[in-house]
Write an enzyme that holds these catalytic residues in place. Structure first.
Site, PDB file in Angstrom:
ATOM      1  N   GLU A  35       0.834  -1.219   0.000  1.00 38.54           N
ATOM      2  CA  GLU A  35       0.000   0.000   0.000  1.00 38.54           C
ATOM      3  C   GLU A  35       0.861   1.257   0.000  1.00 38.54           C
ATOM      4  O   GLU A  35       1.812   1.377   0.772  1.00 38.54           O
ATOM      5  CB  GLU A  35      -0.894  -0.011   1.244  1.00 38.54           C
ATOM      6  CG  GLU A  35      -2.295   0.453   0.953  1.00 38.54           C
ATOM      7  CD  GLU A  35      -3.001  -0.458  -0.043  1.00 38.54           C
ATOM      8  OE1 GLU A  35      -3.164  -0.024  -1.208  1.00 38.54           O
ATOM      9  OE2 GLU A  35      -3.399  -1.569   0.310  1.00 38.54           O
ATOM     10  N   THR A  37       2.952   2.069  -2.073  1.00 39.51           N
ATOM     11  CA  THR A  37       4.289   1.784  -2.608  1.00 39.51           C
ATOM     12  C   THR A  37       4.377   2.073  -4.095  1.00 39.51           C
ATOM     13  O   THR A  37       5.473   2.281  -4.620  1.00 39.51           O
ATOM     14  CB  THR A  37       4.655   0.307  -2.377  1.00 39.51           C
ATOM     15  OG1 THR A  37       3.548  -0.510  -2.787  1.00 39.51           O
ATOM     16  CG2 THR A  37       4.947   0.028  -0.916  1.00 39.51           C
ATOM     17  N   GLY A 125     -16.732   4.639  -4.306  1.00 40.67           N
ATOM     18  CA  GLY A 125     -16.250   5.188  -3.049  1.00 40.67           C
ATOM     19  C   GLY A 125     -15.772   4.172  -2.043  1.00 40.67           C
ATOM     20  O   GLY A 125     -15.533   4.502  -0.883  1.00 40.67           O
ATOM     21  N   ALA A 126     -15.602   2.915  -2.477  1.00 40.67           N
ATOM     22  CA  ALA A 126     -15.182   1.862  -1.547  1.00 40.67           C
ATOM     23  C   ALA A 126     -13.685   1.599  -1.613  1.00 40.67           C
ATOM     24  O   ALA A 126     -13.172   0.770  -0.876  1.00 40.67           O
ATOM     25  CB  ALA A 126     -15.940   0.572  -1.841  1.00 40.67           C
ATOM     26  N   GLY A 127     -12.981   2.273  -2.515  1.00 35.91           N
ATOM     27  CA  GLY A 127     -11.563   2.008  -2.666  1.00 35.91           C
ATOM     28  C   GLY A 127     -11.273   0.784  -3.505  1.00 35.91           C
ATOM     29  O   GLY A 127     -10.191   0.202  -3.407  1.00 35.91           O
ATOM     30  N   LEU A 128     -12.224   0.378  -4.346  1.00 34.21           N
ATOM     31  CA  LEU A 128     -12.036  -0.784  -5.212  1.00 34.21           C
ATOM     32  C   LEU A 128     -11.772  -0.368  -6.655  1.00 34.21           C
ATOM     33  O   LEU A 128     -11.874  -1.161  -7.578  1.00 34.21           O
ATOM     34  CB  LEU A 128     -13.249  -1.715  -5.129  1.00 34.21           C
ATOM     35  CG  LEU A 128     -13.524  -2.255  -3.721  1.00 34.21           C
ATOM     36  CD1 LEU A 128     -14.760  -3.127  -3.712  1.00 34.21           C
ATOM     37  CD2 LEU A 128     -12.318  -3.029  -3.183  1.00 34.21           C
ATOM     38  N   ASP A 175      -3.535   0.646 -10.094  1.00 33.17           N
ATOM     39  CA  ASP A 175      -4.954   0.407 -10.368  1.00 33.17           C
ATOM     40  C   ASP A 175      -5.195   0.180 -11.847  1.00 33.17           C
ATOM     41  O   ASP A 175      -5.946  -0.730 -12.240  1.00 33.17           O
ATOM     42  CB  ASP A 175      -5.793   1.598  -9.890  1.00 33.17           C
ATOM     43  CG  ASP A 175      -5.745   1.784  -8.390  1.00 33.17           C
ATOM     44  OD1 ASP A 175      -5.167   0.921  -7.701  1.00 33.17           O
ATOM     45  OD2 ASP A 175      -6.274   2.799  -7.906  1.00 33.17           O
ATOM     46  N   TYR A 224      -3.858  11.817   0.680  1.00 31.13           N
ATOM     47  CA  TYR A 224      -3.094  10.980  -0.257  1.00 31.13           C
ATOM     48  C   TYR A 224      -1.957  11.790  -0.863  1.00 31.13           C
ATOM     49  O   TYR A 224      -0.796  11.367  -0.883  1.00 31.13           O
ATOM     50  CB  TYR A 224      -4.036  10.474  -1.349  1.00 31.13           C
ATOM     51  CG  TYR A 224      -3.418   9.543  -2.374  1.00 31.13           C
ATOM     52  CD1 TYR A 224      -3.583   8.165  -2.275  1.00 31.13           C
ATOM     53  CD2 TYR A 224      -2.683  10.044  -3.443  1.00 31.13           C
ATOM     54  CE1 TYR A 224      -3.026   7.304  -3.221  1.00 31.13           C
ATOM     55  CE2 TYR A 224      -2.113   9.194  -4.388  1.00 31.13           C
ATOM     56  CZ  TYR A 224      -2.289   7.837  -4.266  1.00 31.13           C
ATOM     57  OH  TYR A 224      -1.738   6.992  -5.188  1.00 31.13           O
TER      58      TYR A 224
END
Length: 385
Positions: A35, A37, A125-128, A175, A224
């Protein structure tokens, strides 16, 4: 309910009064470990998941794009290729599409326009990474329909460039790469420095569970970007391009020369890179007890050194860990400040994990979690219409 492909075709006909030419899909993703990275030229271990964005398209003979999304009914967004305008102050869904076409134009690539109807079951909005799924589905559609012959990696790079420079989010490449390159039943160990990737099989006896804390994520983008700046400051202190090249011993030796926050941010990244490489080996070799330890250490590092977890997320990790012990791993996943927990769990413990979350999380937090039982999916591709 009809499947997403049928819904995309239906939305296209309702909007444009004609049948779509083709459908394209791209998956969301979950990061198993590694994470914050990616933008430090490090290692990540994501898996594409079986939640997808599907785009029905029809090529146009001009340079116009017209797009609708079932998530935002009644809105049609229109723009001309190469004339996307300036970076928006408050990005909307269509700006992720404009970012991609803008990055193409700046790179000297040409394309015809399209009419687009977008349907997605990637939770927002779930970070997926619903945004990357949208970008990569769109990029794959443009590439294939116009026979531009970009590789999936090149599509991912354009999508990242668009998000960085047009949308204004300083994201890394993870992503977009996993959405473009994912493989069924595998995670992907990605080296974000040279963009090499290696498929890592997920043992058949493990369930992939994502638990959305449903904590409203505030200040995510500003925090972030702040974390990224802090990492860059440490790299600059050592006259390095990125933290990828910094050894832990050198960081420790210079601890007194850095702010406490910057020291801990860099410590997380350096140790997380090691954990990620070791986790890929553990997963491939079926050493689940080692994977369990590494995921636990990753969560602690995100909590204490990178400071991106919240109490609700920490509680989810605690109760899931109490059920699975060394028969799986659990950690926060994604950018932080809410979002999701990811767990790789022995099949026989799946029901127990669901049960303890449903029993204890609501009582403790007053929030109902959403649980997704997932599988690792293929990356973006054209679908037969």
């Amino acid at each position: 309910m009809s499947n997403p492909a049928q819904r995309a075709n239906k939305l296209f006909v309702q909007t444009f009064g004609t049948l779509a030419d083709t459908l394209y899909f791209a998956p969301g993703r979950v990061n198993l470990i590694g994470e914050h990275t990616d933008y430090n030229d490090g290692f990540v271990l994501p898996a594409a998941i079986n939640f997808h964005t599907i785009i029905a398209i029809k090529r146009r003979e001009d340079s116009q794009f017209r797009a609708v999304s079932d998530a935002f009914p009644g809105e049609m967004k229109e723009w001309t290729f190469g004339e996307e305008g300036n970076r928006p102050e408050s990005p909307e869904w269509a700006d992720y599409l404009k970012g991609f076409s803008s990055a193409m134009a700046i790179s000297g690539l040409a394309t015809k326009g399209m009419d687009l109807a977008i349907v997605s079951n990637v939770p927002l909005g779930a970070g997926l990474s619903s945004s990357a799924a949208l970008e990569i589905a769109f990029g794959t559609a443009i590439n294939d329909a116009n026979q531009i012959q970009l590789s999936p990696l090149a599509i991912a790079q354009l999508a990242q460039r668009g998000e960085n420079h047009y949308v204004g989010c300083a994201c890394g490449i993870m992503d977009q790469m996993i959405s473009a390159l994912g493989q069924q039943d595998h995670a992907l160990l990605i080296d974000c420095l040279d963009l090499d990737s290696e498929a890592v099989s997920i043992p058949e006896n493990l369930s992939l569970i994502i638990i959305n804390s449903n904590v409203k994520r505030g200040l995510v983008e500003s925090e972030y970007n702040l974390r990224r700046e802090q990492c860059e400051q440490v790299a600059a202190h050592f006259q390095l391009d990125s933290l990828r090249h910094l050894e832990l011993a050198d960081l420790e030796a210079a601890k007194d020369q850095l702010s406490d926050a910057n020291y801990r941010r860099a410590k997380h990244v350096i140790t997380e890179n090691r954990r990620t490489q070791n986790a890929a080996w553990a997963l491939e070799s079926g050493n689940i007890s080692q994977l369990s330890t590494l995921m636990a250490e990753s969560h602690i590092s995100m909590r204490d050194d990178f400071e991106i977890t919240v109490p609700e997320i920490d509680f989810l990790v605690e109760i899931v860990s109490s059920v699975i012990g060394e028969k799986g791993g659990v950690r926060m996943t994604g950018g932080g400040f809410g979002g999701c927990v990811v767990a790789l769990v022995d099949h026989e413990l799946t029901d127990a994990v669901v049960e303890i979350v449903e029993q204890q999380y609501l009582d403790k937090t007053g929030i109902e979690a959403t649980i997704y039982l997932c599988s690792a999916s293929d990356g973006a591709k054209r679908l037969d219409n």
